[in-house]
Design a protein around this motif. Structure first.
Motif, short mmCIF file in Angstrom:
data_model
loop_
_atom_site.label_atom_id
_atom_site.label_comp_id
_atom_site.label_asym_id
_atom_site.label_seq_id
_atom_site.Cartn_x
_atom_site.Cartn_y
_atom_site.Cartn_z
N ARG A 1 58.95 46.34 68.99
CA ARG A 1 60.01 45.36 69.25
C ARG A 1 59.49 43.93 69.13
NH1 ARG A 1 61.61 49.05 73.41
NH2 ARG A 1 60.78 47.72 75.07
N GLU A 2 58.25 43.73 69.55
CA GLU A 2 57.65 42.39 69.43
C GLU A 2 57.43 42.04 67.97
OE1 GLU A 2 53.50 40.17 70.75
OE2 GLU A 2 54.22 41.87 71.93
N THR A 3 57.01 43.03 67.18
CA THR A 3 56.78 42.81 65.75
C THR A 3 58.08 42.52 65.02
OG1 THR A 3 54.85 44.28 65.76
CG2 THR A 3 55.88 43.85 63.62
N VAL A 4 59.11 43.28 65.36
CA VAL A 4 60.42 43.11 64.72
C VAL A 4 61.01 41.75 65.06
CG1 VAL A 4 62.81 43.92 64.83
CG2 VAL A 4 60.94 45.56 64.49
N GLY A 5 60.84 41.33 66.31
CA GLY A 5 61.31 40.01 66.71
C GLY A 5 62.79 39.99 67.05
#
Length: 316
Positions: A239-243
């Motif tokens: 989720r952090e990578t996807v933003g």
């Protein structure tokens, strides 16, 4: 290459024992067919959008294995039969009969292609990569798709519903998040319709490969599409990578996945962003609607095609 297919009629209780016995004999890979209902955990791990409706489970299973048709296999078959008799001593084996048929590699790889033909959704033409382009000038854009081993030719009702809603809501330059991207068809459609960039996620690594391949087939820049393997529901790092800050999030999966997925969607959307869901069988519509509203999103509309539903919502 030709193969001989051997199918053992047995019981669901014995299928794992038979598979283990096969592995001990050096037989690589078996095919198991039964009507055992899937658990919720199994459904979450499935790599396809729409699960088949199964007949009642009567405890019968079919375990198939494949042997080179050009080689003598009598000794190995004798070992299989001996192994089955040994298993009878401690597990209900059922009939335990073995039937034989013959097939070829191309039966598994290519035969399904004859059922995937070019078709239109409004003014978009979707065609398989192996078909010649016809009347392309009559369409707003042409999407070429090779699903490979992933789900998503675009012809299923759920994908049609998603594409119709993307057509309705997408604006030039939009950022789109495609959760459960499959073959990447919704990502490709979004870019062809003017999206500035897309991000796709799927739990199946083959879907990530297929999505990237279909980007290339449609001459779309790699810079406009990012694809990641993982489960957006459980994986904080993903989720952090996807933003966040997406204009549109699509989720053409299953109602039983859309429901637990929905609470994480508001953090992905910018204010005014659109959430397009599909893969929802009609009797699950109220349950999905409740999950969307509980997440603080406003339902804009629900559209139907056959027994399938697409629900579109907005982050206010």
């Amino acid at each position: 290459m030709k193969w001989k297919k051997y199918t053992i009629q047995t019981t669901t209780q014995a299928e794992d024992f038979i598979s283990s016995m096969m592995a001990d004999l050096g037989i690589e890979g078996v095919q198991i067919e039964d009507n055992v209902p899937l658990s919720n955990q199994d459904k979450e791990k499935m790599y396809i959008d729409i699960l088949p409706e199964l007949p009642p489970d009567e405890g019968i299973a079919y375990v198939s294995f494949f042997l080179d048709a050009e080689k003598e296999q009598e000794a190995l078959l004798a070992q299989v039969k001996d192994g089955l008799e040994e298993l009878r001593l401690f597990v209900e084996l059922g009939a335990g009969t073995i039937t034989q048929s013959e097939t070829e590699d191309q039966d598994w790889i290519n035969n399904w292609k004859k059922y995937f033909k070019s078709f239109a959704i409004e003014d978009i033409l979707i065609k398989p990569t192996w078909e010649q382009e016809t009347d392309a000038g009559n369409y707003r854009c042409v999407i070429e798709i090779d699903p490979g081993t992933s789900f998503g030719t675009g012809k299923h009702e759920t994908t049609r519903l998603c594409i119709q809603q993307i057509l309705k809501f997408i604006q030039p330059g939009d950022r789109v998040l495609d959760v459960g991207c499959g073959s990447g068809i919704l990502s490709v459609v979004s870019l062809k319709l003017g999206a500035g960039e897309v991000t796709g996620t799927d739990i199946d690594p083959l879907c990530i490969t297929a999505s990237r391949d279909n980007m290339n087939v449609n001459h779309l820049s790699e810079k406009t599409g990012r694809f990641y393997q993982g489960n957006l529901i459980e994986d904080d790092r993903l989720r952090e990578t996807v933003g966040n800050g997406y204009d549109i999030v699509t989720a053409n999966i299953l109602a039983d996945v859309v429901i637990p997925l929905t609470p994480v969607i508001p953090d992905c959307l910018k204010p005014g962003g659109i959430y397009i869901t599909s893969g929802i069988i009609d009797f699950k519509e109220e349950e999905v609607t409740a999950a969307i509203e509980a997440a603080g999103l406003k339902v804009l509309e629900a559209i139907h095609l056959g027994e399938w539903v697409s629900i579109t919502a907005k982050k206010e």
